[in-house]
Design a protein around this motif. Structure first.
Motif, mmCIF file in Angstrom:
data_model
loop_
_atom_site.group_PDB
_atom_site.id
_atom_site.type_symbol
_atom_site.label_atom_id
_atom_site.label_comp_id
_atom_site.label_asym_id
_atom_site.label_seq_id
_atom_site.Cartn_x
_atom_site.Cartn_y
_atom_site.Cartn_z
ATOM 1 N N ALA A 294 38.532 46.244 34.983
ATOM 2 C CA ALA A 294 39.765 46.428 35.233
ATOM 3 C C ALA A 294 40.797 45.337 36.485
ATOM 4 C CB ALA A 294 40.418 47.138 35.259
ATOM 5 N N LEU A 295 39.245 44.783 36.739
ATOM 6 C CA LEU A 295 39.264 43.477 37.871
ATOM 7 C C LEU A 295 39.152 44.034 39.443
ATOM 8 C CD1 LEU A 295 40.686 40.514 36.162
ATOM 9 C CD2 LEU A 295 38.618 40.892 36.648
ATOM 10 N N ARG A 296 39.238 45.382 39.844
ATOM 11 C CA ARG A 296 39.051 46.653 40.209
ATOM 12 C C ARG A 296 38.198 46.098 41.469
ATOM 13 N NH1 ARG A 296 41.770 51.376 37.090
ATOM 14 N NH2 ARG A 296 39.752 51.210 35.888
ATOM 15 N N THR A 297 37.887 45.976 42.205
ATOM 16 C CA THR A 297 37.032 45.859 43.393
ATOM 17 C C THR A 297 36.458 47.326 43.403
ATOM 18 O OG1 THR A 297 37.924 46.150 45.317
ATOM 19 C CG2 THR A 297 37.446 43.872 44.511
ATOM 20 N N ASN A 298 35.326 47.865 43.991
ATOM 21 C CA ASN A 298 34.969 48.754 44.577
ATOM 22 C C ASN A 298 36.137 49.599 45.867
ATOM 23 O OD1 ASN A 298 33.201 47.091 46.566
ATOM 24 N ND2 ASN A 298 33.049 48.776 47.767
ATOM 25 N N VAL A 299 36.928 48.310 46.628
ATOM 26 C CA VAL A 299 38.088 49.119 47.487
ATOM 27 C C VAL A 299 38.659 48.978 47.492
ATOM 28 C CG1 VAL A 299 38.786 48.476 49.612
ATOM 29 C CG2 VAL A 299 36.456 48.040 49.120
ATOM 30 N N ASN A 300 39.872 50.383 47.124
ATOM 31 C CA ASN A 300 41.096 51.215 46.641
ATOM 32 C C ASN A 300 42.080 49.585 46.654
ATOM 33 O OD1 ASN A 300 42.646 52.477 44.651
ATOM 34 N ND2 ASN A 300 44.016 53.325 47.009
ATOM 35 N N GLY A 301 42.549 48.742 46.227
ATOM 36 C CA GLY A 301 43.756 48.747 46.154
ATOM 37 C C GLY A 301 43.323 46.770 46.664
ATOM 38 N N VAL A 302 42.236 46.631 45.699
ATOM 39 C CA VAL A 302 41.570 45.071 46.374
ATOM 40 C C VAL A 302 41.578 44.419 44.544
ATOM 41 C CG1 VAL A 302 39.817 43.510 47.381
ATOM 42 C CG2 VAL A 302 40.938 45.144 48.499
ATOM 43 N N TYR A 303 42.297 43.396 44.108
ATOM 44 C CA TYR A 303 41.241 43.801 43.111
ATOM 45 C C TYR A 303 40.214 41.842 43.243
ATOM 46 C CZ TYR A 303 44.078 46.838 41.352
ATOM 47 O OH TYR A 303 45.165 47.627 40.544
ATOM 48 N N ALA A 304 40.018 41.060 41.916
ATOM 49 C CA ALA A 304 39.929 40.162 42.349
ATOM 50 C C ALA A 304 39.755 39.002 40.838
ATOM 51 C CB ALA A 304 37.853 39.997 42.453
ATOM 52 N N ALA A 305 40.136 38.238 40.624
ATOM 53 C CA ALA A 305 40.756 36.807 39.408
ATOM 54 C C ALA A 305 39.930 35.745 39.574
ATOM 55 C CB ALA A 305 41.853 37.067 39.255
ATOM 56 N N GLY A 306 39.938 35.588 38.524
ATOM 57 C CA GLY A 306 39.007 33.838 38.473
ATOM 58 C C GLY A 306 37.922 33.696 38.645
ATOM 59 N N ASP A 307 37.689 32.406 39.163
ATOM 60 C CA ASP A 307 35.879 31.957 39.527
ATOM 61 C C ASP A 307 35.149 33.368 40.130
ATOM 62 O OD1 ASP A 307 37.094 30.115 37.177
ATOM 63 O OD2 ASP A 307 36.043 28.297 38.151
ATOM 64 N N ILE A 308 35.775 34.058 40.746
ATOM 65 C CA ILE A 308 35.397 34.615 42.173
ATOM 66 C C ILE A 308 34.817 35.741 41.520
ATOM 67 C CG2 ILE A 308 37.088 36.191 42.516
ATOM 68 C CD1 ILE A 308 34.414 34.243 45.291
ATOM 69 N N VAL A 309 35.202 36.319 40.432
ATOM 70 C CA VAL A 309 34.392 37.118 39.728
ATOM 71 C C VAL A 309 33.125 37.321 39.413
ATOM 72 C CG1 VAL A 309 35.104 38.877 38.016
ATOM 73 C CG2 VAL A 309 36.794 38.007 39.572
ATOM 74 N N SER A 310 32.565 38.287 39.877
ATOM 75 C CA SER A 310 30.702 37.801 38.980
ATOM 76 C C SER A 310 30.963 38.606 37.551
ATOM 77 C CB SER A 310 29.866 39.180 40.265
ATOM 78 O OG SER A 310 28.876 38.830 39.849
ATOM 79 N N GLY A 311 30.107 37.324 36.698
ATOM 80 C CA GLY A 311 29.931 37.734 35.554
ATOM 81 C C GLY A 311 31.187 36.940 34.423
ATOM 82 N N GLY A 312 32.476 37.152 35.539
ATOM 83 C CA GLY A 312 33.190 36.504 34.981
ATOM 84 C C GLY A 312 32.903 35.285 33.369
ATOM 85 N N LEU A 313 33.725 34.807 32.694
ATOM 86 C CA LEU A 313 33.863 33.045 32.172
ATOM 87 C C LEU A 313 34.464 32.546 33.426
ATOM 88 C CD1 LEU A 313 34.345 34.003 28.502
ATOM 89 C CD2 LEU A 313 32.120 33.043 29.623
ATOM 90 N N LYS A 314 33.735 31.117 33.190
ATOM 91 C CA LYS A 314 34.103 30.374 34.759
ATOM 92 C C LYS A 314 34.925 28.983 33.564
ATOM 93 C CE LYS A 314 30.853 31.803 38.028
ATOM 94 N NZ LYS A 314 32.316 32.796 38.010
ATOM 95 N N PHE A 315 36.557 29.856 33.702
ATOM 96 C CA PHE A 315 37.726 28.913 32.788
ATOM 97 C C PHE A 315 39.005 29.254 33.474
ATOM 98 C CE2 PHE A 315 33.874 29.481 30.115
ATOM 99 C CZ PHE A 315 33.570 28.124 29.457
ATOM 100 N N THR A 316 40.222 27.905 33.177
ATOM 101 C CA THR A 316 40.891 27.673 34.038
ATOM 102 C C THR A 316 41.895 28.911 32.868
ATOM 103 O OG1 THR A 316 41.489 25.768 34.309
ATOM 104 C CG2 THR A 316 43.267 26.663 33.756
ATOM 105 N N HIS A 317 41.715 28.946 31.794
ATOM 106 C CA HIS A 317 42.849 29.862 31.005
ATOM 107 C C HIS A 317 41.962 31.024 31.719
ATOM 108 C CE1 HIS A 317 38.927 27.658 28.609
ATOM 109 N NE2 HIS A 317 38.966 29.117 28.209
ATOM 110 N N VAL A 318 40.589 31.458 31.750
ATOM 111 C CA VAL A 318 40.350 32.430 31.477
ATOM 112 C C VAL A 318 40.698 33.411 32.904
ATOM 113 C CG1 VAL A 318 38.439 34.484 32.243
ATOM 114 C CG2 VAL A 318 37.976 32.965 30.077
ATOM 115 N N ALA A 319 41.259 32.869 33.966
ATOM 116 C CA ALA A 319 41.477 32.819 35.624
ATOM 117 C C ALA A 319 42.834 32.858 35.652
ATOM 118 C CB ALA A 319 41.808 31.360 36.215
#
Length: 475
Positions: A294-319
């Motif tokens: 769900a793109l939640r980090t291990n810290v409550n209230g902090v999310y990540a999205a886009g190319d910065i996400v480890s293991g994610g596909l690094k494409f504009t449409h995915v971001a």
């Protein structure tokens, strides 16, 4: 020190941050968007937009040089590289207002220019301003990886961040890295008139792609003069007068490759430095920020999205898709996870190479011999014949029940065509359902229907064929 309380903060002004900020403001949230450089991110300034503008120019040159096949004989084909770069900049300037601070302020977003640092899990500081929110989204993206090759730091070289500001067309361009960025730019510069070498460590060209289509594209590029050196590693770089010399080991044999320009395109490094993630305990690895589905980090209230996400596909449409998922998860009850199985991607060579789902090899590993492979050579499609288009192929992969689990297209406009197969993968459609859809004639996309019909023809044998024959003759 000024302070502001919000509902949502997006740190980073690339695609993921822009979509998060615009979407959040549109939903009525109090939103801040923080960017240390220019809004628009990698895609607008150093990636998708300038590269496609350069590719458009190179495609025009190639079309003119090969127009004799259509009975057209241009008399003066001249590449004015400075004017090509002017075209690139005009394209960026036309798109930039859509991502501008003025537009986002008009949407109600509080835009802050500067570098963000976490104070705690709900607070960041940017210069003399402190922002607090219930939810913070890390969307700081990536930058080009520069490998520790001996001598590289002493030699002028480009990444995708600087290649579009070159003053002159290089006589010989050496590209280290044979991924999509390297290959797209290699073909473009070769068509514009450079001699181009591509040095790639993998023994396989485009190892992530379906092997059959990747081999076809490799032959096309080599036929245009792009000099691909696979299973090759650069061990050192040096200057020799005006030349740059790469010491390359290929298949265990040393070579020197010489040119006047060098492009490094070996991957991406996440932008996590300076954010203060360690201070609040956000987990990271070499791929970026670690999240759950769900793109939640291990810290409550902090999310990540886009190319910065480890293991994610690094494409504009995915971001973009990630950002929309974050908005649902942060601002509404429930949880929305990101499923990467139906993500399409396109390499914008000519012909384009488009991909969604499983390759043939991956499908056979998963389903065994019951996999279906349905093909249509583009050379036999009427529209491609009329256009004198390049060789290509539509390839559809199905599971034992005939459902589409992969689609691969090599051809003109493949990126525009892959959406149909992406829908088929996502909705678990069968090739029979695709074959039953009327496609306009004459189009290249008709090849998708023609490939799908191969399953119907393959099943029309034995007793089925005999029964139909009897009915035709006796009913």
């Amino acid at each position: 020190m000024t302070e502001r309380t919000l509902d949502l903060i997006a740190v980073g002004g690339g695609t993921a941050g822009l979509v998060t900020a615009a979407g959040g403001a549109g939903l009525g949230a109090r939103v801040a968007l923080v960017e240390r450089d220019r809004l628009g991110g990698e895609c607008l300034w150093n990636g998708c937009v300038p590269s496609k503008a350069l590719i458009a120019a190179s495609r025009a040159v190639h079309a003119a040089r090969t127009a004799a096949r259509l009975g057209i004989h241009p008399s003066d084909i001249r590449v004015a590289f400075d004017e090509v770069l002017d075209h690139v900049r005009r394209v960026q300037a036309r798109i930039a207002p859509h991502d501008s601070p003025e537009r986002f302020r008009g949407l109600g977003v509080h835009v802050v220019e500067g570098s963000a640092r976490f104070v705690d899990a709900h607070t960041i500081q940017v210069g003399e301003e402190r922002l607090t929110a219930r939810h913070i989204v890390i969307a700081t993206g990536t930058r080009p990886t520069v490998p520790p090759i001996p001598g590289l730091s002493d030699v002028p070289h480009h990444t995708n961040e600087t290649i579009f500001s070159m003053d002159t067309l290089p006589g010989t361009l050496m590209v280290v890295g044979g991924g999509p960025i390297g290959i797209e730019l290699a073909q473009a510069f070769a068509r514009l008139g450079s001699i181009v070498y591509v040095i790639e460590a993998s023994p396989d060209f485009f190892a992530r792609e379906d092997r059959e289509l990747a081999d076809m594209l490799q032959r096309q590029l080599e036929g245009e003069g792009v000099r691909l050196m696979l299973n090759a590693n650069v061990t050192a770089v040096r200057r020799d007068g005006d030349d740059i010399v790469l010491a390359v080991t290929r298949d265990g044999v040393p070579h020197d490759v010489r040119g006047d320009a060098l492009l490094i395109a070996v991957g991406r490094t996440p932008n996590v430095e300076g954010l203060g993630l360690d201070a609040i305990g956000v987990r990271t690895d070499k791929g970026g920020v670690i999240t759950d589905g769900a793109l939640r980090t291990n810290v409550n209230g902090v999310y990540a999205a886009g190319d910065i996400v480890s293991g994610g596909l690094k494409f504009t449409h995915v971001a973009d898709h990630m950002a929309r998922s974050v908005l649902r998860n942060a601002l509404f009850p429930g949880s929305s996870t990101v499923n990467y199985s139906g993500v399409p991607w396109v390499t914008y060579t000519d012909p384009e190479l488009a991909h969604v789902g499983l390759t043939e090899a991956e499908a056979r590993d998963r389903y065994g011999s019951a996999v279906g492979v349905w093909r249509r050579e583009l050379a036999g499609v009427d529209r491609v014949i009329a256009d004198a288009g390049p060789a290509g192929l539509v390839k559809i992969i199905t599971d034992p029940k005939g459902r589409v689990v992969g689609g691969h297209i090599l051809g003109a406009h493949a990126g525009d065509m892959i959406g149909e197969l992406t829908m088929a993968v996502t909705l678990k459609l069968t090739v029979g359902q695709i074959a039953s859809v009327i496609h306009p004639y004459p189009t290249t996309a008709e090849a998708i229907r023609q490939a799908s019909e191969q399953r119907r023809k393959a099943g029309f044998t034995g007793w089925k064929k005999s029964l139909v024959s009897w009915l035709v003759q006796h009913v």
